[in-house]
Design a protein around this motif. Structure first.
Motif, PDB file in Angstrom:
ATOM      1  N   GLY A  82     -69.680 -40.462  95.869  1.00  0.00           N
ATOM      2  CA  GLY A  82     -68.419 -41.105  96.211  1.00  0.00           C
ATOM      3  C   GLY A  82     -67.209 -40.315  95.772  1.00  0.00           C
ATOM      4  N   ALA A  83     -67.326 -39.650  94.621  1.00  0.00           N
ATOM      5  CA  ALA A  83     -66.243 -38.824  94.087  1.00  0.00           C
ATOM      6  C   ALA A  83     -66.866 -37.754  93.219  1.00  0.00           C
ATOM      7  N   THR A  84     -66.199 -36.626  93.118  1.00  0.00           N
ATOM      8  CA  THR A  84     -66.754 -35.557  92.299  1.00  0.00           C
ATOM      9  C   THR A  84     -65.648 -34.736  91.671  1.00  0.00           C
ATOM     10  N   GLN A  85     -65.893 -34.280  90.477  1.00  0.00           N
ATOM     11  CA  GLN A  85     -64.962 -33.467  89.719  1.00  0.00           C
ATOM     12  C   GLN A  85     -65.052 -32.003  90.135  1.00  0.00           C
ATOM     13  N   PHE A 301     -60.261 -34.766  91.099  1.00  0.00           N
ATOM     14  CA  PHE A 301     -61.377 -35.433  91.765  1.00  0.00           C
ATOM     15  C   PHE A 301     -61.192 -35.382  93.270  1.00  0.00           C
ATOM     16  N   TYR A 302     -62.266 -34.979  93.925  1.00  0.00           N
ATOM     17  CA  TYR A 302     -62.349 -34.940  95.374  1.00  0.00           C
ATOM     18  C   TYR A 302     -63.289 -36.060  95.822  1.00  0.00           C
ATOM     19  N   PHE A 303     -63.100 -36.480  97.067  1.00  0.00           N
ATOM     20  CA  PHE A 303     -63.847 -37.629  97.580  1.00  0.00           C
ATOM     21  C   PHE A 303     -64.524 -37.226  98.894  1.00  0.00           C
ATOM     22  N   PRO A 304     -65.810 -36.871  98.836  1.00  0.00           N
ATOM     23  CA  PRO A 304     -66.518 -36.449 100.049  1.00  0.00           C
ATOM     24  C   PRO A 304     -66.490 -37.530 101.127  1.00  0.00           C
ATOM     25  N   LYS A 305     -66.278 -37.090 102.355  1.00  0.00           N
ATOM     26  CA  LYS A 305     -66.228 -38.033 103.468  1.00  0.00           C
ATOM     27  C   LYS A 305     -67.545 -38.771 103.645  1.00  0.00           C
ATOM     28  N   GLN A 306     -67.436 -40.063 103.911  1.00  0.00           N
ATOM     29  CA  GLN A 306     -68.611 -40.875 104.211  1.00  0.00           C
ATOM     30  C   GLN A 306     -68.260 -41.804 105.373  1.00  0.00           C
ATOM     31  N   ASP A 307     -69.187 -41.994 106.243  1.00  0.00           N
ATOM     32  CA  ASP A 307     -68.941 -42.782 107.458  1.00  0.00           C
ATOM     33  C   ASP A 307     -69.090 -44.266 107.160  1.00  0.00           C
ATOM     34  N   ASP A 308     -68.223 -44.752 106.282  1.00  0.00           N
ATOM     35  CA  ASP A 308     -68.270 -46.150 105.873  1.00  0.00           C
ATOM     36  C   ASP A 308     -66.864 -46.551 105.433  1.00  0.00           C
ATOM     37  N   PRO A 309     -66.163 -47.391 106.191  1.00  0.00           N
ATOM     38  CA  PRO A 309     -64.782 -47.736 105.844  1.00  0.00           C
ATOM     39  C   PRO A 309     -64.643 -48.428 104.499  1.00  0.00           C
ATOM     40  N   GLU A 310     -65.653 -49.185 104.084  1.00  0.00           N
ATOM     41  CA  GLU A 310     -65.564 -49.854 102.784  1.00  0.00           C
ATOM     42  C   GLU A 310     -65.682 -48.848 101.645  1.00  0.00           C
ATOM     43  N   VAL A 311     -66.551 -47.854 101.793  1.00  0.00           N
ATOM     44  CA  VAL A 311     -66.649 -46.792 100.787  1.00  0.00           C
ATOM     45  C   VAL A 311     -65.344 -46.016 100.725  1.00  0.00           C
ATOM     46  N   GLU A 312     -64.787 -45.708 101.889  1.00  0.00           N
ATOM     47  CA  GLU A 312     -63.528 -44.959 101.929  1.00  0.00           C
ATOM     48  C   GLU A 312     -62.405 -45.722 101.245  1.00  0.00           C
TER      49      GLU A 312
END
Length: 410
Positions: A82-85, A301-312
């Motif tokens: 969800g997020a990464t340093q 922190f960066y936030f990798p894209k995920q195909d889920d609006p709730e995660v975003e």
């Protein structure tokens, strides 16, 4: 539950016409020492208490050089967290260019990051083609020498005020069975220490010529010859350290088993956990006591894209929280770093943090190597420094190889 404008905007943008549910958001990082763990807990606490979501801790031991390849592999392999340093700079640039990172520009605009992030270069390092892709969370500077007051008391010598005084005391420390210079065995530690020596001994202009302009003539010239000679001399007094991790080396300073350590200001977190007092139990010298400068490295922190609006939506809530005033204070006081916000109250800062804040305010700051050098070039330098610090490689041979790396740097 109170949401900032950015959180409301994020929810509206990413979860409109849906019902929000709690998200288990995995956050990967390499903060595993005592001080680091105390700091990152503040992020997790804020996320768990101020949102409907759950922080799933993904700590990876071994430092950034171990963690980053794992993080990158997961993102490229279709198993994003969800997020990464990452550190401020170019470490995630290729991932951003590949379209794998979430665009945080709407959060940054709603929260006014451009107005509060100081220096502005921190946000610039998160920006590509005018869009913002990371949340800078702290300012970490490599430019520090940490000294054990008890070690110098044991040998009857005043605590040094600068690098030359420290070097002069190294034989006495060694004779007393105290490791003069604690140096862990990981590549990034020796490379980082060399960079600190370069700025202190060769000077800021020479460092910028090498790291920013990629001037191989300066890298192979007289100014840097003095740096390699100093590193070769210091190397002899670090060989009895016999630890790998940086925090183990810091523990030697805390316990009086080592006279000092060149390490970034994250070392303060370890002194804090050990309940040591700056100026009483230990001494900190920015710029090795030679040149009171700090570099503006740090973590983002960066936030990798995920195909889920709730995660975003949850990702954007976390990004906003990380730069909120309260969280910035609680996190950085424990981390030993400086806040990225220029409008927070750090009255509780210790003497060393106040030194860093004063230097930041004075403007005597520099970009970090991570901002100036590509990961490939940084890796080559780390490999060279590992060989140099762990062998009898001559200063002249090391400098020649170093100049060659700079000549080919991208």
């Amino acid at each position: 539950m109170k949401l900032t404008k950015a959180l409301l905007s994020a929810t509206a943008l990413c979860a409109a016409a849906t019902t929000a549910h709690a998200v288990d958001l995995e956050v990967t990082h390499w903060w595993t020492s005592g001080g680091e763990a105390a700091a990152v807990t503040q992020f997790a606490k804020a996320f768990n208490e101020k949102t409907e979501h759950n922080w799933v801790d993904g700590a990876i031991a071994g430092g950034g050089s171990t963690a980053r390849p794992i993080m990158v592999s997961r993102i490229l392999g279709g198993d994003p967290m969800g997020a990464t340093q990452f550190n401020h700079g170019r470490q995630a640039q290729e991932l951003v260019e590949a379209g794998l990172m979430l665009d945080l520009t709407d959060v940054a605009e709603a929260e006014g990051w451009k107005d509060v992030v100081h220096p502005s270069s921190l946000l610039d390092a998160c920006t590509l083609d005018g869009r913002i892709y990371c949340a800078p969370v702290n300012i970490h500077s490599w430019q520090w020498l940490w000294l054990s007051n008890s070690a110098f008391a044991d040998i009857g010598v005043d605590v040094p005020a600068n690098w030359d005084e420290y070097v002069a005391a190294m034989p006495a420390l060694d004779a007393a069975g105290i490791v003069p210079l604690a140096m862990g065995g990981q590549a990034w530690q020796s490379s980082g220490a060399f960079g600190v020596l370069a700025i202190a001994i060769a000077g800021q202009d020479a460092w910028k010529a090498v790291n920013i302009a990629k001037d191989a003539d300066v890298a192979g010239g007289e100014a840097y010859a003095k740096v390699f000679d100093a590193a070769a001399a210091a190397r002899e007094y670090s060989k009895k350290t016999n630890v790998q991790d940086w925090n183990q080396a810091t523990a030697m300073v805390i316990e009086g088993k080592a006279g000092g350590q060149i390490m970034g200001d994250w070392a303060q977190g370890e002194f804090a956990v050990a309940e040591k007092v700056a100026g009483t139990d230990y001494t900190c010298l920015p710029g090795l006591g030679v040149n009171a400068v700090i570099d503006t490295a740090g973590d983002a922190f960066y936030f990798p894209k995920q195909d889920d609006p709730e995660v975003e939506a949850a990702q954007k809530e976390l990004a906003a929280l990380m730069l909120s005033k309260e969280v910035q204070v609680e996190f950085n006081l424990r981390k030993g770093s400086l806040p990225v916000r220029g409008d927070v109250d750090l009255a509780a800062a210790n003497d060393c943090m106040k030194k860093g804040l004063a230097i930041l305010e004075s403007g005597n700051i520099m970009p970090s190597g991570d901002m100036a050098l590509s990961p490939d070039t940084s890796g080559q330098i780390e490999d060279l420094m590992t060989e140099f610090w762990s062998s009898d490689m001559s200063a002249a041979d090391a400098q020649a190889e170093y100049a060659g790396i700079i000549a080919d740097a991208d």
